[in-house]
Design a protein around this motif. Sequence first.
Motif, short mmCIF file in Angstrom:
data_model
loop_
_atom_site.label_atom_id
_atom_site.label_comp_id
_atom_site.label_asym_id
_atom_site.label_seq_id
_atom_site.Cartn_x
_atom_site.Cartn_y
_atom_site.Cartn_z
N ARG A 136 0.85 -1.19 0.00
CA ARG A 136 0.00 0.00 0.00
C ARG A 136 0.88 1.25 0.00
O ARG A 136 1.93 1.28 0.64
CB ARG A 136 -0.88 0.04 1.24
N LYS A 137 0.43 2.26 -0.71
CA LYS A 137 1.19 3.51 -0.76
C LYS A 137 1.42 4.05 0.64
O LYS A 137 2.53 4.41 1.00
CB LYS A 137 0.46 4.54 -1.63
N LYS A 138 0.37 4.04 1.45
CA LYS A 138 0.49 4.62 2.80
C LYS A 138 1.30 3.72 3.76
O LYS A 138 1.60 4.13 4.86
CB LYS A 138 -0.87 4.94 3.39
N GLN A 139 1.66 2.52 3.31
CA GLN A 139 2.49 1.64 4.13
C GLN A 139 3.89 1.45 3.55
O GLN A 139 4.57 0.50 3.89
CB GLN A 139 1.79 0.28 4.32
N GLU A 142 6.36 3.67 -1.87
CA GLU A 142 7.38 4.50 -2.52
C GLU A 142 8.78 4.14 -2.03
O GLU A 142 9.72 4.06 -2.83
CB GLU A 142 7.07 5.98 -2.29
N ARG A 160 -1.77 0.11 -10.00
CA ARG A 160 -2.17 0.84 -8.80
C ARG A 160 -3.68 0.67 -8.68
O ARG A 160 -4.41 0.89 -9.64
CB ARG A 160 -1.85 2.33 -8.93
N GLY A 163 -4.89 2.45 -3.69
CA GLY A 163 -3.74 2.67 -2.82
C GLY A 163 -2.73 1.54 -2.80
O GLY A 163 -1.67 1.67 -2.21
N TYR A 164 -3.04 0.42 -3.44
CA TYR A 164 -2.10 -0.70 -3.52
C TYR A 164 -1.27 -0.58 -4.80
O TYR A 164 -1.83 -0.35 -5.86
CB TYR A 164 -2.83 -2.04 -3.52
#
Length: 174
Positions: A136-139, A142, A160, A163-164
Motif C-alpha cells: 500500500r502507498k500509505k504503508q 514509494e 495501482r 492505494g495498492y
Amino acid sequence: MFTFTTDNGVFSKTGIDYGSQVLLKTVCQEDLQGAVLDMGCGYGTIGVVLKKLNPSCSVVSVDVNPRAVELTEINSQQNGLQLTAFVSDGFASVQGKFDFVITNPPIRAGKKVIYKMFEDAYAHLNEGGQIFAVIRKKQGAESAFKKFEEIFSNCEVLSRDKGYWVLRSKKLTG
C-alpha cells in the motif's frame, strides 16, 4: 472455482485480502514459467491460484507460521493441485533459485524484515528472474520502490488500485 480453508492465527482469515487480489490480478496477466516462490504464503491463496493457472510451473510456498503452511497444503489438495509448502522465516530454509518470487510482504514486521526479504529474493532469483510485491502507498510503497531500485537496479509499478501498488523488479543478466 477455488476452495480455501482458513483458521484463526493466519492473515486475512475471513477472505482474500484486497492487496492479494490486486497482486493476483496483475501477476495472472504475466507469462509464468519455471519455478515460482510464494513468499509469506499465508493459507496459500497466491500459490494455489498461480499453480492452477500455470500447471507447468513448480510452485513453492513458504511462511513463518506453521499453521499457515498446513492450511496451504490442505488448500492445494482441496483444489486438486500439488505444490511444495514448508515453514521458513523469510528465506532462511529456502534453497535453490526461482524464476519468480511473488509476495504480499508482512509490512507490519517492519522495513528491516521486508527489505532483508527483498535482498534475499535477489540471491534466490535466476538471471532474468522477477520479483512481484504488493504494498500500500500509505504503508511504504514509494520507499519499497526505491529499495527495489537499489537492489535490482530497476523497478516498475505494474498497477495501482485503491492505494495498492504492484511492484516488479528483474534480476538483470551479467
